[in-house]
Design a protein around this motif. Structure first.
Motif, PDB file in Angstrom:
ATOM      1  N   GLU A   1       0.826  -1.201   0.000  1.00  0.00           N
ATOM      2  CA  GLU A   1       0.000   0.000   0.000  1.00  0.00           C
ATOM      3  C   GLU A   1       0.867   1.261   0.000  1.00  0.00           C
ATOM      4  O   GLU A   1       0.598   2.209  -0.734  1.00  0.00           O
ATOM      5  N   GLU A   2       1.904   1.253   0.832  1.00  0.00           N
ATOM      6  CA  GLU A   2       2.810   2.404   0.868  1.00  0.00           C
ATOM      7  C   GLU A   2       3.499   2.588  -0.474  1.00  0.00           C
ATOM      8  O   GLU A   2       3.644   3.717  -0.953  1.00  0.00           O
ATOM      9  N   ALA A   3       3.933   1.466  -1.075  1.00  0.00           N
ATOM     10  CA  ALA A   3       4.602   1.555  -2.374  1.00  0.00           C
ATOM     11  C   ALA A   3       3.646   2.085  -3.433  1.00  0.00           C
ATOM     12  O   ALA A   3       4.024   2.907  -4.274  1.00  0.00           O
ATOM     13  N   PHE A   4       2.402   1.623  -3.408  1.00  0.00           N
ATOM     14  CA  PHE A   4       1.413   2.097  -4.366  1.00  0.00           C
ATOM     15  C   PHE A   4       1.167   3.596  -4.184  1.00  0.00           C
ATOM     16  O   PHE A   4       1.150   4.358  -5.158  1.00  0.00           O
ATOM     17  N   LEU A   5       0.984   4.017  -2.928  1.00  0.00           N
ATOM     18  CA  LEU A   5       0.757   5.438  -2.662  1.00  0.00           C
ATOM     19  C   LEU A   5       1.972   6.267  -3.069  1.00  0.00           C
ATOM     20  O   LEU A   5       1.832   7.345  -3.659  1.00  0.00           O
TER      21      LEU A   5
END
Length: 195
Positions: A76-80
């Motif tokens: 999720e952090e990587a996507f954001l």
């Protein structure tokens, strides 16, 4: 069996001779007790081992769940972060493109506008020249037409044609600067005017 406690704690030892130490314990009862103790110890160790394995399984399951949760959080952090970087790159590209292309586009549009204005001014100048040439070419025809109209209006022949010609010339000279001519006549004379 006598305790050797007294021997160790006393400050002196009396030598009374040799004596045989006799043990009256039965080896089978000791052996049974040892086996009983061994079984208890084995069961305790087995229970301890099972508890350790069960705790290890629980800990492994918790570690696995935490690892999956960490992976999900990292995704999720990587996507954001990727979305944020994408938006920043888009904005930066837009600004750079605008800053580079806008002055060029303004310069090009200004040059094209100047060319169109020059062309329009040239066209207007040519139209004025053609208008004056047309008036000069058609001056005699217009004089004749005006004289014919004046005769028709007066219903008689105009005696001083030079007077009418000078009035027509003055009217034509004054009208050179106007953009439109309005000639009013009878419908009978429309075809003659158009020719």
């Amino acid at each position: 069996m006598q305790s050797s406690y007294n021997v160790i704690k006393n400050t002196s030892v009396k030598n009374t001779g040799l004596r045989q130490i006799v043990t009256n314990a039965e080896s089978e009862t000791i052996k049974a007790e040892c086996e009983e103790n061994a079984k208890n110890h084995i069961e305790n160790y087995e229970n301890l081992a099972r508890n350790i394995v069960e705790n290890a399984r629980r800990q492994a399951e918790q570690i696995k769940i935490k690892a999956f949760q960490d992976v999900k959080n990292i995704e999720e952090e990587a996507f954001l972060k990727a979305e944020q970087l994408k938006n920043e790159a888009y904005q930066k590209g837009y600004e750079e493109g605008f800053n580079e292309a806008y002055p060029q586009a303004i310069e090009q549009a200004s040059a094209e506008g100047d060319a169109i204005i020059a062309s329009a001014e040239n066209l207007l100048q040519n139209a004025k020249v053609e208008y004056e040439i047309y008036l000069q070419d058609k001056a005699k025809d217009i004089n004749d037409l005006i004289a014919a109209i004046a005769r028709a209006v007066l219903k008689k022949e105009v005696q001083a044609e030079d007077a009418i010609n000078s009035m027509i010339s003055e009217a034509l000279e004054a009208s050179k600067k106007s953009s439109n001519f309005i000639i009013r006549c009878s419908t009978v004379h429309v075809e003659a005017l158009k020719a």
